[in-house]
Design an enzyme around this catalytic site. Structure first.
Site, PDB file in Angstrom:
ATOM      1  N   ASP A   1    -111.115  24.188  20.127  1.00 33.89           N
ATOM      2  CA  ASP A   1    -110.506  22.858  20.047  1.00 33.89           C
ATOM      3  C   ASP A   1    -111.547  21.783  19.762  1.00 33.89           C
ATOM      4  O   ASP A   1    -111.244  20.782  19.115  1.00 33.89           O
ATOM      5  CB  ASP A   1    -109.755  22.551  21.341  1.00 33.89           C
ATOM      6  CG  ASP A   1    -108.627  23.537  21.586  1.00 33.89           C
ATOM      7  OD1 ASP A   1    -107.754  23.651  20.710  1.00 33.89           O
ATOM      8  OD2 ASP A   1    -108.628  24.206  22.635  1.00 33.89           O
TER       9      ASP A   1
ATOM     10  N   GLY B   1    -104.207  26.190  23.741  1.00 31.49           N
ATOM     11  CA  GLY B   1    -103.076  27.114  23.781  1.00 31.49           C
ATOM     12  C   GLY B   1    -102.885  27.758  25.139  1.00 31.49           C
ATOM     13  O   GLY B   1    -102.109  28.704  25.269  1.00 31.49           O
TER      14      GLY B   1
ATOM     15  N   GLU C   1    -109.501  34.287  27.192  1.00 30.90           N
ATOM     16  CA  GLU C   1    -110.500  34.111  26.138  1.00 30.90           C
ATOM     17  C   GLU C   1    -111.908  34.184  26.718  1.00 30.90           C
ATOM     18  O   GLU C   1    -112.795  34.823  26.140  1.00 30.90           O
ATOM     19  CB  GLU C   1    -110.275  32.780  25.418  1.00 30.90           C
ATOM     20  CG  GLU C   1    -109.038  32.789  24.533  1.00 30.90           C
ATOM     21  CD  GLU C   1    -108.677  31.425  23.972  1.00 30.90           C
ATOM     22  OE1 GLU C   1    -107.864  31.387  23.042  1.00 30.90           O
ATOM     23  OE2 GLU C   1    -109.189  30.405  24.478  1.00 30.90           O
TER      24      GLU C   1
ATOM     25  N   LYS D   1    -112.535  19.838  14.182  1.00 25.81           N
ATOM     26  CA  LYS D   1    -112.972  20.359  15.486  1.00 25.81           C
ATOM     27  C   LYS D   1    -114.433  20.054  15.780  1.00 25.81           C
ATOM     28  O   LYS D   1    -114.878  20.195  16.920  1.00 25.81           O
ATOM     29  CB  LYS D   1    -112.736  21.874  15.546  1.00 25.81           C
ATOM     30  CG  LYS D   1    -111.302  22.308  15.272  1.00 25.81           C
ATOM     31  CD  LYS D   1    -110.304  21.646  16.200  1.00 25.81           C
ATOM     32  CE  LYS D   1    -108.913  22.256  16.107  1.00 25.81           C
ATOM     33  NZ  LYS D   1    -108.287  22.090  14.782  1.00 25.81           N
TER      34      LYS D   1
END
Length: 240
Positions: free
Chosen positions: A100, A113, A119, A137
């Protein structure tokens, strides 16, 4: 020359990353690969599947970071494992994901998300991390724009929020879309999205926030130095 929109940049970054890593022999048959979540990670998953289908790669074992990516891999025919499977044995050769925000030191904010817990588990157990992203980003600093996701135990929401407030953060409980009430992660937890008035030190904040009782995981990723493929509107891909 027509500039690429954000979606096109994401596809370009993902495709370039997979093809470059194959050409550099950093992705090869038999590898154990972690696959991330979100609108930039999924084009990378698709490109990986294409290179398997054309015979370039064989015997790729994937460990995924969300239900979304698991479903996509199954649709594309990529075998899915867990870190606990004997074929994986708790360690990955490589992980590929989006982000992000990416700062000049390649520190990351992830979790838009709501998948940053898995992750981080996957990517902190990989020998190498590759990030694919569009140019929006890349940021000069962190903490003031894209909210930092903090995954929490729901019963500790207020106590965690007070401690984050004391650290200068403004916290908002993430609400569901087309669902009443808060977002519930794949792990059954809730998300506090945090911002600050001034930029923060992401490495320091990652350490401090994870010490708060009731915090499951924080969306700062600072303990890795990933290779980032950042696509720009002019069609160029920056590798850093």
């Amino acid at each position: 020359m027509t500039e690429l929109n954000q979606k096109e940049q994401k596809v370009l970054a993902a495709t370039t990353a997979i093809d470059t890593l194959i050409n550099q022999k950093k992705i090869f048959s038999g590898m154990k690969i972690g696959l991330g979540t979100g609108s930039t990670a999924l084009p990378a998953v698709k490109r990986l599947a294409e290179r398997i289908a054309d015979g370039t790669l064989e015997d790729i074992k994937a460990v995924v970071t969300s239900f979304q990516t698991e479903n996509y891999c199954k649709d594309l025919g990529i075998p899915v494992y867990t870190l606990n499977d004997r074929a994986i044995d708790g360690e990955l050769d490589l992980a590929i994901d989006g982000a992000d925000e990416i700062d000049p030191k390649n520190n990351l904010i992830k979790g838009g998300g709501a998948a940053h817990l898995l992750e981080k588990i996957v990517e902190y157990n990989a020998k190498e991390l590759v990030i694919v992203a569009d140019e929006s980003k890349a940021v000069p600093h962190m903490g003031t724009k894209f909210p930092l996701p903090v995954e929490i135990i729901g019963g500790a929401r207020r106590s965690v929020e007070k401690k984050l407030n004391a650290m200068g953060a403004t916290c908002v409980l993430r609400e569901g879309v087309r669902k009443c009430g808060p977002v519930i992660t794949d792990n059954g937890n809730q998300i506090l999205d945090c911002t600050w008035q001034n930029p923060v030190d992401p490495a320091k904040m990652e350490e401090e926030i994870t010490k708060i009782v009731g915090v499951v995981e924080v969306g700062f990723f600072t303990k890795l130095r990933p290779t980032a493929f950042i696509a720009h509107a002019d069609g160029k891909v920056e590798i850093r």
